[in-house]
Design a protein around this motif. Sequence first.
Motif, PDB file in Angstrom:
ATOM      1  N   ASP A  78     -15.466  -2.004 -15.635  1.00  0.00           N
ATOM      2  CA  ASP A  78     -15.454  -0.543 -15.605  1.00  0.00           C
ATOM      3  C   ASP A  78     -15.222  -0.089 -17.037  1.00  0.00           C
ATOM      4  O   ASP A  78     -14.228  -0.473 -17.643  1.00  0.00           O
ATOM      5  N   MET A  92      -3.634   0.554  -3.278  1.00  0.00           N
ATOM      6  CA  MET A  92      -3.075  -0.789  -3.181  1.00  0.00           C
ATOM      7  C   MET A  92      -2.553  -1.152  -4.553  1.00  0.00           C
ATOM      8  O   MET A  92      -3.217  -0.877  -5.547  1.00  0.00           O
ATOM      9  N   GLU A 121     -16.749   8.851 -12.042  1.00  0.00           N
ATOM     10  CA  GLU A 121     -16.498  10.262 -12.315  1.00  0.00           C
ATOM     11  C   GLU A 121     -16.594  10.573 -13.803  1.00  0.00           C
ATOM     12  O   GLU A 121     -16.547   9.694 -14.648  1.00  0.00           O
ATOM     13  N   ASP A 153     -15.469   8.665  -5.078  1.00  0.00           N
ATOM     14  CA  ASP A 153     -16.141   9.956  -5.174  1.00  0.00           C
ATOM     15  C   ASP A 153     -15.291  11.096  -4.618  1.00  0.00           C
ATOM     16  O   ASP A 153     -15.340  12.205  -5.112  1.00  0.00           O
ATOM     17  N   ALA A 204     -17.035   7.414 -16.465  1.00  0.00           N
ATOM     18  CA  ALA A 204     -16.604   6.066 -16.098  1.00  0.00           C
ATOM     19  C   ALA A 204     -17.825   5.353 -15.543  1.00  0.00           C
ATOM     20  O   ALA A 204     -18.477   5.858 -14.639  1.00  0.00           O
ATOM     21  N   ARG A 236     -15.541   3.128 -20.099  1.00  0.00           N
ATOM     22  CA  ARG A 236     -15.700   4.549 -20.415  1.00  0.00           C
ATOM     23  C   ARG A 236     -16.861   4.652 -21.391  1.00  0.00           C
ATOM     24  O   ARG A 236     -16.857   4.027 -22.447  1.00  0.00           O
ATOM     25  N   GLY A 269      -9.610   2.342 -13.940  1.00  0.00           N
ATOM     26  CA  GLY A 269     -10.890   2.037 -13.303  1.00  0.00           C
ATOM     27  C   GLY A 269     -11.535   3.283 -12.761  1.00  0.00           C
ATOM     28  O   GLY A 269     -11.178   4.396 -13.141  1.00  0.00           O
ATOM     29  N   ILE A 270     -12.482   3.062 -11.874  1.00  0.00           N
ATOM     30  CA  ILE A 270     -13.255   4.175 -11.351  1.00  0.00           C
ATOM     31  C   ILE A 270     -12.619   4.668 -10.056  1.00  0.00           C
ATOM     32  O   ILE A 270     -12.348   3.888  -9.152  1.00  0.00           O
ATOM     33  N   LEU A 271     -12.391   5.949  -9.984  1.00  0.00           N
ATOM     34  CA  LEU A 271     -11.825   6.532  -8.764  1.00  0.00           C
ATOM     35  C   LEU A 271     -12.956   6.821  -7.777  1.00  0.00           C
ATOM     36  O   LEU A 271     -14.088   7.061  -8.181  1.00  0.00           O
ATOM     37  N   ARG A 298       0.852  -1.181   0.000  1.00  0.00           N
ATOM     38  CA  ARG A 298       0.000   0.000   0.000  1.00  0.00           C
ATOM     39  C   ARG A 298       0.890   1.233   0.000  1.00  0.00           C
ATOM     40  O   ARG A 298       1.978   1.222   0.567  1.00  0.00           O
ATOM     41  N   THR A 333     -22.734   8.114  -4.631  1.00  0.00           N
ATOM     42  CA  THR A 333     -23.088   7.324  -5.791  1.00  0.00           C
ATOM     43  C   THR A 333     -24.295   6.455  -5.454  1.00  0.00           C
ATOM     44  O   THR A 333     -24.256   5.710  -4.490  1.00  0.00           O
ATOM     45  N   LEU A 365     -10.089   4.190 -19.371  1.00  0.00           N
ATOM     46  CA  LEU A 365     -10.252   4.687 -18.014  1.00  0.00           C
ATOM     47  C   LEU A 365      -8.920   4.777 -17.287  1.00  0.00           C
ATOM     48  O   LEU A 365      -8.865   4.799 -16.071  1.00  0.00           O
ATOM     49  N   THR A 376     -20.558  14.104  -2.292  1.00  0.00           N
ATOM     50  CA  THR A 376     -21.020  13.418  -3.488  1.00  0.00           C
ATOM     51  C   THR A 376     -21.289  11.970  -3.128  1.00  0.00           C
ATOM     52  O   THR A 376     -20.488  11.339  -2.437  1.00  0.00           O
ATOM     53  N   LYS A 381     -11.408   8.159   1.701  1.00  0.00           N
ATOM     54  CA  LYS A 381     -12.508   7.820   2.606  1.00  0.00           C
ATOM     55  C   LYS A 381     -13.704   8.732   2.420  1.00  0.00           C
ATOM     56  O   LYS A 381     -13.663   9.682   1.657  1.00  0.00           O
ATOM     57  N   LYS A 384     -25.603  10.289  -9.390  1.00  0.00           N
ATOM     58  CA  LYS A 384     -24.496  10.857  -8.657  1.00  0.00           C
ATOM     59  C   LYS A 384     -25.125  12.008  -7.893  1.00  0.00           C
ATOM     60  O   LYS A 384     -25.621  12.936  -8.502  1.00  0.00           O
ATOM     61  N   ARG A 431      -5.592  11.986 -17.538  1.00  0.00           N
ATOM     62  CA  ARG A 431      -6.435  10.897 -18.010  1.00  0.00           C
ATOM     63  C   ARG A 431      -6.069  10.502 -19.426  1.00  0.00           C
ATOM     64  O   ARG A 431      -5.766  11.347 -20.250  1.00  0.00           O
ATOM     65  N   ASP A 432      -6.201   9.244 -19.674  1.00  0.00           N
ATOM     66  CA  ASP A 432      -6.052   8.742 -21.027  1.00  0.00           C
ATOM     67  C   ASP A 432      -7.362   9.062 -21.763  1.00  0.00           C
ATOM     68  O   ASP A 432      -8.440   8.808 -21.236  1.00  0.00           O
ATOM     69  N   PRO A 433      -7.302   9.647 -22.954  1.00  0.00           N
ATOM     70  CA  PRO A 433      -8.550  10.046 -23.626  1.00  0.00           C
ATOM     71  C   PRO A 433      -9.378   8.857 -24.130  1.00  0.00           C
ATOM     72  O   PRO A 433     -10.550   9.014 -24.415  1.00  0.00           O
ATOM     73  N   GLU A 434      -8.771   7.691 -24.247  1.00  0.00           N
ATOM     74  CA  GLU A 434      -9.492   6.555 -24.834  1.00  0.00           C
ATOM     75  C   GLU A 434     -10.080   5.605 -23.809  1.00  0.00           C
ATOM     76  O   GLU A 434     -11.110   4.996 -24.029  1.00  0.00           O
ATOM     77  N   ARG A 493     -19.523   1.713 -14.115  1.00  0.00           N
ATOM     78  CA  ARG A 493     -19.312   0.334 -13.679  1.00  0.00           C
ATOM     79  C   ARG A 493     -20.568  -0.473 -13.958  1.00  0.00           C
ATOM     80  O   ARG A 493     -21.653  -0.112 -13.512  1.00  0.00           O
TER      81      ARG A 493
END
Lengths: 158, 669
Positions: free
Chosen positions: B518, A106, B600, A95, B608, B520, A91-93, A55, B582, A72, B580, A123, B571, A67-70, B610
């Motif tokens: 996940d 991790m 987000e 909130d 993004a 896009r 992936g999804i970050l 961690r 979800t 996630l 915020t 958190k 959201k 961010r990558d434009p194509e 899921r």
Amino acid sequence: MHPIRKKRLTIVLFLLVGVSVAVALTTYALRQNINLFYDPSQIASGEAPVDVRIRAGGMVEEGSVQRDPESLKVEFKVTDFTSSVLVEYTGILPDLFAEGQGVVAMGRMDGNGRFVADQVLAKHDENYMPPEVNEALDKAAGKRAAMPAAAGESSAGY
Amino acid sequence: MYPELGQIALILALLLAVLLSVVPLVGSVTGRDQLLAFARPLSAGLFVFVVLAFGVLTHAFVTDDFSVAYVANNSNSMLPWYYKFSAVWGGHEGSLLLWVLMLVSWTLAVAVFSRRLPAVMVSQVLSVLGMVTVGFLLFTIMTSNPFVRTLPNVPADGADLNPLLQDFGLIVHPPMLYMGYVGFSVAFAFAIAALINGKLDAAWARWSRPWTTVAWAFLSLGIALGSWWAYYELGWGGWWFWDPVENASLLPWLSGTALMHSLAVTEKRGVFKSWTVLLAIVTFSLSLLGTFLVRSGVLTSVHAFASDPDRGTFLLALLAITIVSSLTLYAFRAPVVHVRSRYGSLSREIFLLLNNVLLVAATLLVLVGTLYPLVLDYLDMGRLSIGEPFFSLTFSPLGIAAGLLLGAGIFSRWKKTDGGWLGRKLLWPLAISVVATSAIIAGYGSFEPWAFGGVFAAVWISVATFWDLRGKSGSRKGRLHGLRRQSRSYYGMVFGHLGLAITMAGATIASNYGIERDVRMSPGDTAMVGDYRVAFTEIGNRRGENFTAEYGRFEISDREGEAVSTLFPEKRQYMVQRNTMTEAGIDAGLFRDIFVAIGERVSDDAWAIRVQYKPLVRWLWLGALFMAAGGFLAISDRRYRIRDKVPDSREASSPVGDRGRPDPAGIAS
């Protein structure tokens, strides 16, 4: 042997077997699945092992999120204001992920000093600072303050 | 004005609790019967004052009395009324008050429903419960007073309830969980009373059994509700994270399950007495440990509302006093108890012993996994975390082993079971289970050894349960007559075991064959998840009572293009705390859930997203419902009813007597 003693012995044996199986399983599983925490300074000095699940955490550096434009895929830097480490994540970050917020990720170090995360945690409370991150920041701040004195040494305080 | 009344009510309740913990106990020790008679009125008075305090706090919430600090911190005038109600236990102080309320309710229930127990026993049990109440009332009044005022600077509006907690799940999850946690205090009180008396007999086990079963049923419901809530509200579709807070509730459940089974043996056969008493003590201590972990601020999570070192110290002291004093009592008194009956090395007793060994091992595993990082951190030996792989790796084999034993154990007999007979009896269920499991796994696709093991254990439990039911309900007057002849407690056992099987099947299938992606997506895009096609058609905004939301519209269709459902995940931005949240869109079904959540915004027109396909995920919670139903069925059995006096006391006095009334249920009755 007296039947009652014999019975007691079986019970004790059963318990012993159960407990030792549990202990064996625990130690085995523990050895495989402990995730140690490293702060950005430790990673920068090469203390973090490569390709072991660990961690890492700190503050997300302002202006570092890309961010990558194509897909996630996202890259950002995590810093303790002394050193920073590049984190890559797909992936999804969460909130509450934002620049200037404390996060814990991790994942594994790849060979090039890049941290490939499979999970990013921020958190649920914006005032909350992960204790590890707090500690890392304090430590880094302390080191910066003591820098002139301890210039030659690079001992980790753990 | 009202909040001060609540404060006074709490103090009076504390005084009554002190009296309750002293007077009847002194009476029972000195043999003064008139003192024993105080136990019931004191319990009733205690209940009245705590209800009064709780009512006052609720009133403060409903009327938006922000001069009360706790209300100001956990509510807001914009909060919908039902959440104002549940916000009473949305923070630390209020949830402690809820805990105390549960405790005095259980105390009152013991006072009311134990009229046929010896007066000495009842008064001692009530005294012990009084002591526990003293501890928690002191804790509430000294460190966590919910009635503290914000005078003279009354805020214009409250800081609002954490949006995560603004949900139906929060209305019901804590009360259920606390009913369970606190309910084990009754089993504990019975155990302590029995130790004081030196009378650990079948009668004692019989009296503690229904209380333990009810507490266990509530705890099962509470845990399941928590897991269900995490699934849909935390937003990302996980249902168990092996988070220390979750583990804190699992610990008393595991040892409580062991306790329930060993109580059955103690009642029916008069053996395992010391062990049962120890389990009762351990289970309640684990409930207290759970409270400590969750409420002390040692852990940071949704549940740890505030960190105040005083609170942690107080709870730790409470925990230490309870454990040390009860174990000391145990050490002095337990050896008095001795075993009279015998049992063979293959018998129901042994199966239940093994069940206990496995459950205790599981308890230890979870305990180690939960406490190890905390202890290391406390000793400054580094920070580490123990994650899900540790628990899956250790918990799964134990669960499967327990399931396999259970299936065999159902057929076993008390005292002695013939091995060959048992083997022959198991042959058919075994064959059926192997075939059924193979079919199920083939249906889900790839072969995974762990998935096979989990599903096999689940199928095996169910087949064995039905096989046993079939065997027992055979009757010359027809199957229906036979089924009706079985006791409710037998059906309780059937439901409990089926519930376990259902949960095991759900957990195994959902975690092995679930699909999580996940992706896009922009409006107009589609994604495939399993056999379903998810089309993102539009994005929009809407306004809720106290939030604004950005929602997406997702059309789900199956492979043939047939529409399945339309989901609107959101959201949300809560206005007061600016959080915020979800909100997932879920198409729930008995055999699968389709789950869509918005992550987000990754660019001007892309998000993004899921998407998840979760087979059998509902079974997780359905199984818990079955288990709880089993618990309630078992205690509604006629032998627990108050009128049913004579045969009970006779049976209770002869621990080896399972003659008499036909008792097909064995363990369950």
